[in-house]
Design an enzyme around this catalytic site. Structure first.
Site, PDB file in Angstrom:
ATOM      1  N   ASP A 162       0.540   4.678   1.105  1.00 20.13           N
ATOM      2  CA  ASP A 162      -0.478   5.987   1.716  1.00 20.13           C
ATOM      3  C   ASP A 162      -0.139   5.347   3.141  1.00 20.13           C
ATOM      4  O   ASP A 162      -1.511   4.515   3.394  1.00 20.13           O
ATOM      5  CB  ASP A 162      -1.587   6.712   1.188  1.00 20.13           C
ATOM      6  N   ASP A 184       0.866  -1.118   0.071  1.00 21.01           N
ATOM      7  CA  ASP A 184      -0.031   0.017  -0.343  1.00 21.01           C
ATOM      8  C   ASP A 184       0.783   1.304  -0.023  1.00 21.01           C
ATOM      9  O   ASP A 184       2.430   1.632  -0.008  1.00 21.01           O
ATOM     10  CB  ASP A 184      -0.826  -0.277   1.386  1.00 21.01           C
TER      11      ASP A 184
END
Length: 256
Positions: free
Chosen positions: A23, A21
Protein backbone atom coordinates in the site's frame (compact mmCIF):
# COMPACT_ATOMS: atom_id res chain seq x y z
CA UNK A 1 26.66 -0.65 2.43
CA UNK A 2 26.39 1.48 -0.70
CA UNK A 3 24.71 4.85 -0.24
CA UNK A 4 22.79 6.43 -3.10
CA UNK A 5 21.28 9.77 -3.92
CA UNK A 6 18.34 10.52 -6.17
CA UNK A 7 20.59 11.09 -9.20
CA UNK A 8 22.42 7.76 -8.87
CA UNK A 9 20.62 4.74 -10.33
CA UNK A 10 20.62 1.64 -8.16
CA UNK A 11 22.88 -1.12 -9.49
CA UNK A 12 20.44 -3.99 -9.09
CA UNK A 13 23.19 -6.53 -9.76
CA UNK A 14 24.47 -5.76 -6.25
CA UNK A 15 21.41 -7.38 -4.70
CA UNK A 16 19.78 -10.81 -4.53
CA UNK A 17 16.14 -9.93 -3.79
CA UNK A 18 13.75 -6.98 -3.60
CA UNK A 19 11.06 -6.67 -0.93
CA UNK A 20 8.13 -4.36 -1.62
CA UNK A 21 5.66 -2.90 0.80
CA UNK A 22 2.29 -2.88 -0.98
CA UNK A 23 0.00 0.00 0.00
CA UNK A 24 1.53 3.27 -1.19
CA UNK A 25 4.48 1.55 -2.87
CA UNK A 26 3.01 -0.76 -5.50
CA UNK A 27 -0.63 0.33 -5.39
CA UNK A 28 -2.31 3.59 -4.30
CA UNK A 29 -4.33 1.68 -1.71
CA UNK A 30 -2.64 3.68 1.06
CA UNK A 31 -5.07 6.44 0.08
CA UNK A 32 -7.97 4.04 0.56
CA UNK A 33 -6.58 3.03 3.95
CA UNK A 34 -6.21 6.70 4.90
CA UNK A 35 -9.85 7.43 4.08
CA UNK A 36 -11.09 4.32 5.87
CA UNK A 37 -9.09 5.15 9.02
CA UNK A 38 -10.26 8.77 8.99
CA UNK A 39 -13.93 7.84 8.60
CA UNK A 40 -13.76 5.20 11.32
CA UNK A 41 -11.81 7.23 13.89
CA UNK A 42 -13.72 10.47 13.38
CA UNK A 43 -17.04 8.66 13.71
CA UNK A 44 -15.77 7.04 16.89
CA UNK A 45 -14.50 10.34 18.32
CA UNK A 46 -17.78 12.06 17.50
CA UNK A 47 -20.21 9.36 18.52
CA UNK A 48 -18.31 6.95 20.72
CA UNK A 49 -17.76 7.05 24.47
CA UNK A 50 -14.11 8.12 24.79
CA UNK A 51 -14.28 8.72 28.51
CA UNK A 52 -11.86 11.41 29.61
CA UNK A 53 -9.80 11.11 26.43
CA UNK A 54 -9.04 13.83 23.90
CA UNK A 55 -11.77 14.12 21.25
CA UNK A 56 -9.66 16.20 18.83
CA UNK A 57 -10.40 15.17 15.25
CA UNK A 58 -8.27 12.52 13.57
CA UNK A 59 -6.07 14.01 10.82
CA UNK A 60 -3.66 12.85 8.14
CA UNK A 61 -0.84 13.71 10.55
CA UNK A 62 -2.24 11.08 12.91
CA UNK A 63 -2.17 8.54 10.09
CA UNK A 64 1.53 9.05 9.43
CA UNK A 65 2.45 9.27 13.13
CA UNK A 66 0.41 6.42 14.59
CA UNK A 67 -1.12 4.14 11.95
CA UNK A 68 0.78 4.01 8.65
CA UNK A 69 2.43 0.67 7.94
CA UNK A 70 1.57 -0.97 11.25
CA UNK A 71 -0.59 -4.02 11.90
CA UNK A 72 -4.20 -2.87 12.12
CA UNK A 73 -4.78 -3.40 15.85
CA UNK A 74 -1.43 -1.80 16.67
CA UNK A 75 -2.54 1.27 14.72
CA UNK A 76 -5.80 1.47 16.66
CA UNK A 77 -3.99 1.04 19.97
CA UNK A 78 -1.32 3.64 19.20
CA UNK A 79 -3.80 6.26 18.01
CA UNK A 80 -6.03 5.79 21.04
CA UNK A 81 -2.99 6.14 23.30
CA UNK A 82 -2.12 9.43 21.58
CA UNK A 83 -5.55 10.73 22.65
CA UNK A 84 -5.39 9.28 26.15
CA UNK A 85 -8.25 6.91 25.36
CA UNK A 86 -8.39 3.43 26.84
CA UNK A 87 -10.55 0.65 25.45
CA UNK A 88 -10.65 -3.08 26.17
CA UNK A 89 -8.44 -5.07 23.82
CA UNK A 90 -11.25 -7.39 22.83
CA UNK A 91 -10.72 -10.32 20.48
CA UNK A 92 -9.85 -10.41 16.75
CA UNK A 93 -13.24 -11.99 16.16
CA UNK A 94 -15.06 -8.95 17.61
CA UNK A 95 -17.77 -7.48 15.41
CA UNK A 96 -17.40 -4.00 13.97
CA UNK A 97 -19.96 -2.73 16.46
CA UNK A 98 -17.85 -3.74 19.48
CA UNK A 99 -16.25 -0.84 21.36
CA UNK A 100 -12.86 -2.53 21.65
CA UNK A 101 -9.46 -2.16 20.00
CA UNK A 102 -10.21 -5.18 17.83
CA UNK A 103 -13.74 -4.02 17.11
CA UNK A 104 -12.52 -0.65 15.83
CA UNK A 105 -9.84 -2.37 13.75
CA UNK A 106 -12.41 -4.66 12.18
CA UNK A 107 -14.70 -1.69 11.53
CA UNK A 108 -11.90 -0.02 9.59
CA UNK A 109 -11.18 -3.22 7.67
CA UNK A 110 -14.80 -3.51 6.60
CA UNK A 111 -14.70 0.07 5.30
CA UNK A 112 -11.49 -0.63 3.37
CA UNK A 113 -12.90 -3.73 1.68
CA UNK A 114 -16.08 -1.91 0.71
CA UNK A 115 -14.08 0.83 -1.00
CA UNK A 116 -11.79 -1.70 -2.71
CA UNK A 117 -14.69 -3.76 -4.02
CA UNK A 118 -16.50 -0.68 -5.25
CA UNK A 119 -13.61 1.07 -6.99
CA UNK A 120 -10.97 -1.58 -7.68
CA UNK A 121 -7.31 -0.64 -7.78
CA UNK A 122 -4.59 -0.12 -10.38
CA UNK A 123 -0.88 -0.16 -9.63
CA UNK A 124 1.23 2.97 -9.92
CA UNK A 125 2.60 3.04 -13.49
CA UNK A 126 6.11 3.75 -12.20
CA UNK A 127 5.92 0.75 -9.90
CA UNK A 128 4.90 -1.50 -12.81
CA UNK A 129 7.88 -0.18 -14.79
CA UNK A 130 10.22 -1.19 -11.96
CA UNK A 131 8.54 -4.58 -11.63
CA UNK A 132 9.01 -5.14 -15.37
CA UNK A 133 12.68 -4.16 -15.13
CA UNK A 134 13.37 -6.40 -12.13
CA UNK A 135 11.61 -9.31 -13.84
CA UNK A 136 13.90 -8.85 -16.85
CA UNK A 137 16.86 -9.19 -14.47
CA UNK A 138 15.48 -12.34 -12.88
CA UNK A 139 15.49 -10.91 -9.35
CA UNK A 140 13.14 -12.66 -6.91
CA UNK A 141 10.50 -10.33 -5.48
CA UNK A 142 8.28 -10.36 -2.39
CA UNK A 143 5.50 -8.26 -0.92
CA UNK A 144 5.78 -7.55 2.79
CA UNK A 145 2.64 -5.89 4.10
CA UNK A 146 1.07 -5.40 7.51
CA UNK A 147 -2.34 -5.72 5.87
CA UNK A 148 -4.13 -9.05 5.73
CA UNK A 149 -5.77 -7.74 2.55
CA UNK A 150 -2.54 -7.89 0.53
CA UNK A 151 -3.42 -11.00 -1.55
CA UNK A 152 -6.81 -9.60 -2.57
CA UNK A 153 -5.28 -6.22 -3.46
CA UNK A 154 -2.63 -7.93 -5.62
CA UNK A 155 -5.29 -10.03 -7.34
CA UNK A 156 -7.47 -7.00 -8.00
CA UNK A 157 -4.49 -5.12 -9.43
CA UNK A 158 -3.49 -8.10 -11.62
CA UNK A 159 -0.09 -8.47 -9.96
CA UNK A 160 -0.34 -11.77 -8.09
CA UNK A 161 2.08 -13.48 -10.47
CA UNK A 162 4.82 -10.88 -10.00
CA UNK A 163 5.87 -11.97 -6.50
CA UNK A 164 7.29 -15.27 -5.31
CA UNK A 165 5.96 -14.80 -1.80
CA UNK A 166 3.65 -12.53 0.18
CA UNK A 167 4.32 -12.03 3.87
CA UNK A 168 1.22 -10.20 5.06
CA UNK A 169 -0.57 -9.65 8.34
CA UNK A 170 -2.16 -13.09 8.25
CA UNK A 171 1.20 -14.79 7.69
CA UNK A 172 2.79 -12.74 10.47
CA UNK A 173 0.05 -13.76 12.89
CA UNK A 174 0.28 -17.44 11.93
CA UNK A 175 4.05 -17.48 12.33
CA UNK A 176 4.21 -15.30 15.43
CA UNK A 177 6.16 -12.52 13.71
CA UNK A 178 5.99 -9.02 15.21
CA UNK A 179 4.87 -6.36 12.76
CA UNK A 180 6.65 -3.27 11.53
CA UNK A 181 8.65 -1.38 12.81
CA UNK A 182 10.16 -4.72 13.88
CA UNK A 183 12.15 -6.16 10.95
CA UNK A 184 10.92 -9.74 11.31
CA UNK A 185 8.45 -9.83 8.40
CA UNK A 186 11.06 -8.46 5.99
CA UNK A 187 13.65 -10.91 7.30
CA UNK A 188 11.21 -13.77 6.82
CA UNK A 189 10.51 -12.73 3.22
CA UNK A 190 14.25 -12.60 2.49
CA UNK A 191 14.62 -16.10 3.93
CA UNK A 192 11.80 -17.44 1.75
CA UNK A 193 13.56 -15.95 -1.28
CA UNK A 194 16.77 -17.70 -0.28
CA UNK A 195 18.79 -14.71 0.82
CA UNK A 196 19.70 -12.55 3.82
CA UNK A 197 19.10 -8.90 4.73
CA UNK A 198 22.61 -7.87 3.70
CA UNK A 199 21.74 -8.90 0.10
CA UNK A 200 18.18 -7.56 -0.07
CA UNK A 201 16.46 -4.25 -0.84
CA UNK A 202 13.45 -2.88 1.06
CA UNK A 203 11.03 -0.45 -0.66
CA UNK A 204 8.75 1.38 1.80
CA UNK A 205 6.60 4.50 2.03
CA UNK A 206 5.74 4.24 5.73
CA UNK A 207 7.98 5.48 8.53
CA UNK A 208 7.37 2.25 10.45
CA UNK A 209 8.39 0.20 7.40
CA UNK A 210 11.55 2.22 6.79
CA UNK A 211 12.45 1.76 10.44
CA UNK A 212 11.91 -1.98 10.03
CA UNK A 213 14.30 -2.09 7.07
CA UNK A 214 16.90 -0.10 8.98
CA UNK A 215 16.50 -2.25 12.10
CA UNK A 216 17.05 -5.37 10.00
CA UNK A 217 20.28 -3.99 8.51
CA UNK A 218 19.04 -4.48 4.96
CA UNK A 219 21.53 -3.66 2.25
CA UNK A 220 19.42 -0.84 0.82
CA UNK A 221 16.30 0.79 2.26
CA UNK A 222 14.46 2.96 -0.26
CA UNK A 223 11.86 5.38 1.05
CA UNK A 224 9.00 6.21 -1.32
CA UNK A 225 7.66 9.64 -0.47
CA UNK A 226 3.88 9.51 -0.81
CA UNK A 227 3.37 12.14 1.89
CA UNK A 228 5.56 11.26 4.86
CA UNK A 229 8.30 13.62 3.62
CA UNK A 230 11.89 13.14 2.49
CA UNK A 231 13.41 14.34 5.77
CA UNK A 232 11.16 12.10 7.84
CA UNK A 233 11.92 8.99 5.79
CA UNK A 234 15.64 9.76 5.80
CA UNK A 235 15.62 10.24 9.55
CA UNK A 236 13.83 6.91 9.93
CA UNK A 237 16.72 5.18 8.13
CA UNK A 238 16.15 5.36 4.37
CA UNK A 239 19.39 5.34 2.35
CA UNK A 240 17.56 6.82 -0.63
CA UNK A 241 14.19 8.53 -1.05
CA UNK A 242 12.28 8.71 -4.35
CA UNK A 243 8.91 10.12 -5.29
CA UNK A 244 8.15 7.31 -7.76
CA UNK A 245 9.64 3.87 -8.33
CA UNK A 246 10.24 4.70 -11.99
CA UNK A 247 13.23 6.70 -10.73
CA UNK A 248 14.89 3.36 -9.92
CA UNK A 249 14.67 2.15 -13.52
CA UNK A 250 17.90 2.86 -15.43
CA UNK A 251 17.43 5.29 -18.29
CA UNK A 252 14.33 6.97 -16.83
CA UNK A 253 14.90 10.74 -17.05
CA UNK A 254 11.92 11.78 -14.96
CA UNK A 255 9.27 9.82 -13.07
CA UNK A 256 5.70 10.80 -13.81
Amino acid sequence: MVLHDSTTPVDWSDYAAVLFDLDGVVTPTAEVHMRAWAEMFNAFLTEGDTGDGDRAAYTDADYFAHVDGKPRFDGVRDFLASRGIELPEGDPSDGADELTVCGLGNRKNDAFNEVLERGGVEAYPGSVRLLDHLRSLGLPLAVVSSSANAPSVLETAGLSDRFETVVDGAVAKAQGLPGKPAPDTFVRAAEVLGTTPDRAVVLEDAVSGVRAGAAGDFALVVGVDRGAGVATLTEAGAHLVVADLAELVPGTPDAT
